[in-house]
Design an enzyme around this catalytic site. Structure first.
Site, PDB file in Angstrom:
ATOM      1  N   ASP A   1       7.683  -4.875 -10.145  1.00 51.36           N
ATOM      2  CA  ASP A   1       6.803  -4.412  -9.068  1.00 51.36           C
ATOM      3  C   ASP A   1       6.808  -5.521  -8.014  1.00 51.36           C
ATOM      4  O   ASP A   1       6.213  -6.587  -8.216  1.00 51.36           O
ATOM      5  CB  ASP A   1       5.391  -4.209  -9.663  1.00 51.36           C
ATOM      6  CG  ASP A   1       4.410  -3.663  -8.636  1.00 51.36           C
ATOM      7  OD1 ASP A   1       4.819  -3.411  -7.488  1.00 51.36           O
ATOM      8  OD2 ASP A   1       3.226  -3.500  -8.995  1.00 51.36           O
TER       9      ASP A   1
ATOM     10  N   GLY B   1       0.797  -1.223   0.000  1.00 49.19           N
ATOM     11  CA  GLY B   1       0.000   0.000   0.000  1.00 49.19           C
ATOM     12  C   GLY B   1       0.829   1.273   0.000  1.00 49.19           C
ATOM     13  O   GLY B   1       0.289   2.364   0.163  1.00 49.19           O
TER      14      GLY B   1
ATOM     15  N   TYR C   1       1.299   1.949  -8.084  1.00 49.10           N
ATOM     16  CA  TYR C   1       0.941   3.276  -8.581  1.00 49.10           C
ATOM     17  C   TYR C   1       2.120   3.851  -9.367  1.00 49.10           C
ATOM     18  O   TYR C   1       1.957   4.418 -10.440  1.00 49.10           O
ATOM     19  CB  TYR C   1       0.576   4.194  -7.409  1.00 49.10           C
ATOM     20  CG  TYR C   1      -0.180   5.426  -7.828  1.00 49.10           C
ATOM     21  CD1 TYR C   1      -1.572   5.462  -7.747  1.00 49.10           C
ATOM     22  CD2 TYR C   1       0.486   6.547  -8.312  1.00 49.10           C
ATOM     23  CE1 TYR C   1      -2.282   6.591  -8.140  1.00 49.10           C
ATOM     24  CE2 TYR C   1      -0.212   7.667  -8.710  1.00 49.10           C
ATOM     25  CZ  TYR C   1      -1.600   7.692  -8.618  1.00 49.10           C
ATOM     26  OH  TYR C   1      -2.292   8.808  -9.014  1.00 49.10           O
TER      27      TYR C   1
ATOM     28  N   LYS D   1       3.841   1.209  -4.790  1.00 49.62           N
ATOM     29  CA  LYS D   1       4.718   0.564  -5.796  1.00 49.62           C
ATOM     30  C   LYS D   1       3.987   0.442  -7.135  1.00 49.62           C
ATOM     31  O   LYS D   1       4.500   0.852  -8.172  1.00 49.62           O
ATOM     32  CB  LYS D   1       5.148  -0.850  -5.329  1.00 49.62           C
ATOM     33  CG  LYS D   1       5.964  -0.864  -4.065  1.00 49.62           C
ATOM     34  CD  LYS D   1       6.344  -2.266  -3.654  1.00 49.62           C
ATOM     35  CE  LYS D   1       5.169  -3.127  -3.273  1.00 49.62           C
ATOM     36  NZ  LYS D   1       4.442  -2.715  -2.085  1.00 49.62           N
TER      37      LYS D   1
ATOM     38  N   GLY E   1       4.561  -6.568  -1.265  1.00 55.41           N
ATOM     39  CA  GLY E   1       4.821  -5.733  -0.082  1.00 55.41           C
ATOM     40  C   GLY E   1       5.933  -6.293   0.789  1.00 55.41           C
ATOM     41  O   GLY E   1       6.014  -7.497   1.004  1.00 55.41           O
TER      42      GLY E   1
HETATM   43  N1  LIG Z   1       1.672   8.682  -5.574  1.00 56.68           N
HETATM   44  C1  LIG Z   1       0.402   8.413  -5.295  1.00 56.68           C
HETATM   45  N2  LIG Z   1      -0.553   9.326  -5.512  1.00 56.68           N
HETATM   46  C2  LIG Z   1      -1.858   9.051  -5.253  1.00 56.68           C
HETATM   47  N3  LIG Z   1      -2.276   7.871  -4.762  1.00 56.68           N
HETATM   48  C3  LIG Z   1      -1.362   6.915  -4.523  1.00 56.68           C
HETATM   49  C4  LIG Z   1       0.019   7.136  -4.786  1.00 56.68           C
HETATM   50  N4  LIG Z   1       0.677   6.033  -4.451  1.00 56.68           N
HETATM   51  C5  LIG Z   1      -0.240   5.155  -4.014  1.00 56.68           C
HETATM   52  N5  LIG Z   1      -1.465   5.678  -4.058  1.00 56.68           N
HETATM   53  C6  LIG Z   1      -2.693   5.006  -3.652  1.00 56.68           C
HETATM   54  O1  LIG Z   1      -2.413   4.188  -2.542  1.00 56.68           O
HETATM   55  C7  LIG Z   1      -3.036   2.916  -2.652  1.00 56.68           C
HETATM   56  C8  LIG Z   1      -1.993   1.802  -2.610  1.00 56.68           C
HETATM   57  O2  LIG Z   1      -1.104   1.978  -3.675  1.00 56.68           O
HETATM   58  P1  LIG Z   1      -0.468   0.773  -4.471  1.00 56.68           P
HETATM   59  O3  LIG Z   1      -1.509  -0.231  -4.816  1.00 56.68           O
HETATM   60  O4  LIG Z   1       0.312   1.350  -5.576  1.00 56.68           O
HETATM   61  O5  LIG Z   1       0.460   0.163  -3.359  1.00 56.68           O
HETATM   62  P2  LIG Z   1       1.464  -1.047  -3.488  1.00 56.68           P
HETATM   63  O6  LIG Z   1       2.686  -0.660  -2.751  1.00 56.68           O
HETATM   64  O7  LIG Z   1       1.618  -1.443  -4.889  1.00 56.68           O
HETATM   65  O8  LIG Z   1       0.703  -2.181  -2.677  1.00 56.68           O
HETATM   66  P3  LIG Z   1       0.860  -3.792  -2.822  1.00 56.68           P
HETATM   67  O9  LIG Z   1       2.129  -4.154  -2.212  1.00 56.68           O
HETATM   68  O10 LIG Z   1      -0.309  -4.283  -2.093  1.00 56.68           O
HETATM   69  O11 LIG Z   1       0.783  -4.104  -4.272  1.00 56.68           O
HETATM   70  C9  LIG Z   1      -3.811   2.928  -3.952  1.00 56.68           C
HETATM   71  O12 LIG Z   1      -5.137   3.239  -3.687  1.00 56.68           O
HETATM   72  C10 LIG Z   1      -3.163   4.047  -4.721  1.00 56.68           C
HETATM   73  O13 LIG Z   1      -4.060   4.659  -5.604  1.00 56.68           O
END
Ligand SMILES: Nc1ncnc2c1ncn2[C@@H]1O[C@H](COP(=O)(O)OP(=O)(O)OP(=O)(O)O)[C@@H](O)[C@H]1O
Length: 612
Positions: free
Chosen positions: A250, A101, A106, A104, A253
């Site tokens: 990617d 969350g 994003y 990554k 977590g």
């Molecule tokens: N730079 C950003 N600007 C706006 N919203 C963001 C940003 N980064 C993350 N978010 C929001 O935060 C939430 C989690 O982001 P994301 O899914 O990219 O996390 P992650 O690290 O990939 O998680 P996981 O390990 O579960 O895949 C999403 O709802 C995403 O839209």
């Protein structure tokens, strides 16, 4: 030599963090990121905090801020470098690391209204190509693949599974020259960004997700999107080619698993995710020690092979690649420990030193050789007699050879990018196998003891030759946890069926428990030393012919110019004929035996007549 570039990005507070009235503990100024430790009561922040310095610190926490780092800004800083590397002919890699969350996905993929690095890099590549392709002197070829690693198993995200029960797990193997690769991973030729976009949509829908306490829709796997980009210049002499591989990763977590909230399959999944992330940590630590020249009594060991992830990213970490790590963090005090761990991890990664090179070597050599061959053959065409040739070549022959060489060149240049051609040449360049033309045939020479697949199906085209390296060669059906050296298919084959041990040219077959192995028609259950021409039957179908070029045969071969692989001595061939008849009559039926015997007898007769 170049260090891994490291960027840190902080996202906005999310709904849950806002509900918890979380305090922002991350502050960025130019290249530095500072984290403040929250107090136990949570009402004030303690001290000045810890400051880390990176190549880039991106504050994406507040869109209204003048220092807000947009997706575009990140693409300009990090994505441009990837594209630059691709056009230079170097490998590149971007790895997103961080707590679940933290942003990554994003950053790497992004939503459709605010695309991340992967779509922007692909878009940038095709934008650049549309401008460069106007020149006829250079051609480009782009292929993509997309995989995920879940529970240490590799899945192809661009291939539909045959059924829900089909776990589609692919094996990771190691090519002697190109290193680790995923066997049977689909590669897709793409000619426009919209083609990539369709593939990304398909793949993202296939990615493994699971519900989780802190993040309801969480990726539970590592995903690697790879672009293979080839350029060929026709105006260079000899023609010039570069191949770059771009990994966009990617990760799952990085937070520690909480066993109280994780059960059953999810616990195993988390343990496996942790295994690759823990190994990633070990690899990065070891490489960082190497990078800063830590003095130890023992050589520093890099445990790439301890997880599928690190094995596949071997080149990207400490190898031939321009690599960037982007560490994503939450701004909230509730995530203090995880964020601090991420910042420390990222700081360590800065010390990794890579050695990117322009990947043109192999193909350049091949092109030079083909060019030389064309020149030589052109020369022969001009000469009235071919001095020094035992068998005079007619100009028709030379023309044929010339055409053949030219068409080989054409194949290389028109870039049938399935990479079969490159693979073939690389395999042939291995010390053990050479290919040459003999009369109207093509001869494959192998100096090591080897097996030739006789096969079940006489209608099948193509001949399989498996050389037996010094030491152990594992043969099996390809479904084992270990990596088999030779994978065969057919009824009755066990995942690890037998082991062949080659010690200084003497080869012994070790049948595995419960595996049906026959040598010259007799079932063997104990270790059995193989003799020249032995016919080995594994399970109920796979049949192999054992060939052992001895020193004297090799000498004879080089003196006479005759091949060794398909021309064992006449006595050897008759051995095989006899062995084969025996094996087949006993185990497959008389008709097949007659057909196969006739095949081998024909070979022997041909060889005998060639030699006389
Ligand atoms: N730079 C950003 N600007 C706006 N919203 C963001 C940003 N980064 C993350 N978010 C929001 O935060 C939430 C989690 O982001 P994301 O899914 O990219 O996390 P992650 O690290 O990939 O998680 P996981 O390990 O579960 O895949 C999403 O709802 C995403 O839209």
């Amino acid at each position: 030599m170049t260090s891994v570039r490291v960027a840190v990005r902080v996202r906005p507070l999310n709904k849950r963090e806002k509900q918890l009235s979380s305090k922002v503990i991350i502050h960025m100024k130019e290249k530095t990121t500072t984290i403040q430790k929250p107090t136990v009561r949570g009402d004030e922040l303690k001290g000045v905090g810890k400051t880390f310095s990176y190549d880039f610190s991106y504050d994406s926490s507040d869109r209204r801020s003048p220092t807000f780092a947009s997706q575009e800004k990140i693409f300009r800083d990090l994505g441009f470098e990837v594209l630059k590397a691709a056009f230079e002919g170097c490998n590149a890699c971007v790895i997103a690391y961080g707590q679940t969350g933290s942003g990554k996905s994003y950053t790497m993929m992004g939503p459709s209204h605010d695309k991340g690095l992967i779509p922007r890099i692909c878009e940038g590549l095709f934008w650049e190509l549309s401008h460069r392709s106007k020149s006829d002197a250079v051609t480009f070829h782009t292929e993509v693949s997309y995989l995920e690693i879940c529970n240490e198993r590799v899945q192809d995200l661009l291939k539909k599974r045959a059924s829900p029960a089909d776990d589609g797990g692919l094996s990771v193997r190691e090519h002697p020259r190109h290193g680790p690769y995923v066997e049977n991973l689909s590669k897709h030729v793409v000619q426009s960004y919209s083609e990539v976009e369709s593939l990304i949509i398909l793949a993202n829908a296939n990615r493994t997700t699971a519900s989780r306490g802190v993040n309801d829709f969480s990726r539970r796997s590592h995903a690697i999107f790879t672009i293979m980009f080839t350029q060929v210049w026709f105006d260079a002499e000899p023609l010039y080619e570069t191949v770059s591989k771009i990994h966009l990763v990617d990760l799952a977590g990085s937070e520690k698993v909480d066993p109280t909230r994780t059960v059953g399959g999810r616990l195993k999944e988390s343990a496996d995710i942790n295994k690759s992330l823990v190994t990633l940590g070990h690899v990065i630590s070891a490489l960082a020690d190497l990078g800063v020249g830590v003095s130890t009594t023992k050589p520093i060991f890099i445990p790439y092979r301890d997880s599928v992830l690190t094995w596949l990213l071997k080149d990207s970490l400490g190898g031939n690649s321009k690599t960037t790590m982007i560490a994503t963090v939450s701004p909230a005090d509730v995530n203090y420990m995880e964020t601090l761990n991420t910042l420390r991890f990222a700081s360590r990664a800065k010390n990794i030193v890579n050695s990117p090179i322009v990947n043109d070597n192999g193909s350049m050599k091949v092109m030079r050789e083909l060019q030389a061959e064309v020149t030589k053959l052109n020369q022969l065409l001009k000469e009235p007699t071919q001095v020094g040739r035992e068998v005079p070549l007619s100009s028709v022959d030379v023309k044929e050879e010339l055409n053949e060489t030219k068409s080989l060149q054409a194949v290389a240049l028109t870039k049938n990018r399935s990479s079969t051609w490159r693979e073939t040449l690389n395999i042939l360049q291995e010390e053990t196998v050479t290919l040459r033309k003999e009369g109207s045939g093509v001869v494959l020479d192998c100096c090591l003891p080897h097996l030739i697949g006789v096969g079940e199906d006489l209608q099948k085209t193509g001949i399989a030759l498996y050389y037996l390296k010094e030491g152990r060669t594992i043969i099996g059906s390809g479904k084992a946890s270990c990596t088999q050296d030779i994978v065969l298919h057919g009824p009755g084959l066990l995942s690890v069926h037998c082991v062949l041990e080659n010690i200084a040219g003497t080869v012994t077959l070790f049948p595995q428990d419960g595996a049906l192995c026959l040598v010259n028609g007799s079932v063997v259950t104990d270790p059995c030393q193989l003799t020249q021409g032995a016919i080995i039957q594994l399970g109920k179908g796979a049949t192999l012919w054992f060939n052992q070029p001895t020193a004297s045969q090799l000498r004879l071969k080089y003196q006479s110019g005759l091949p060794s692989v398909f021309s064992p001595s006449v006595t050897d061939s008759s051995n095989s004929t006899e062995n084969l008849s025996k094996a087949m009559v006993q185990n497959r039926g008389y008709k097949d035996a007659i057909k196969l015997t006739a095949l081998v007898t024909d070979k022997s007769a041909n060889l005998a007549s060639q030699r006389s």
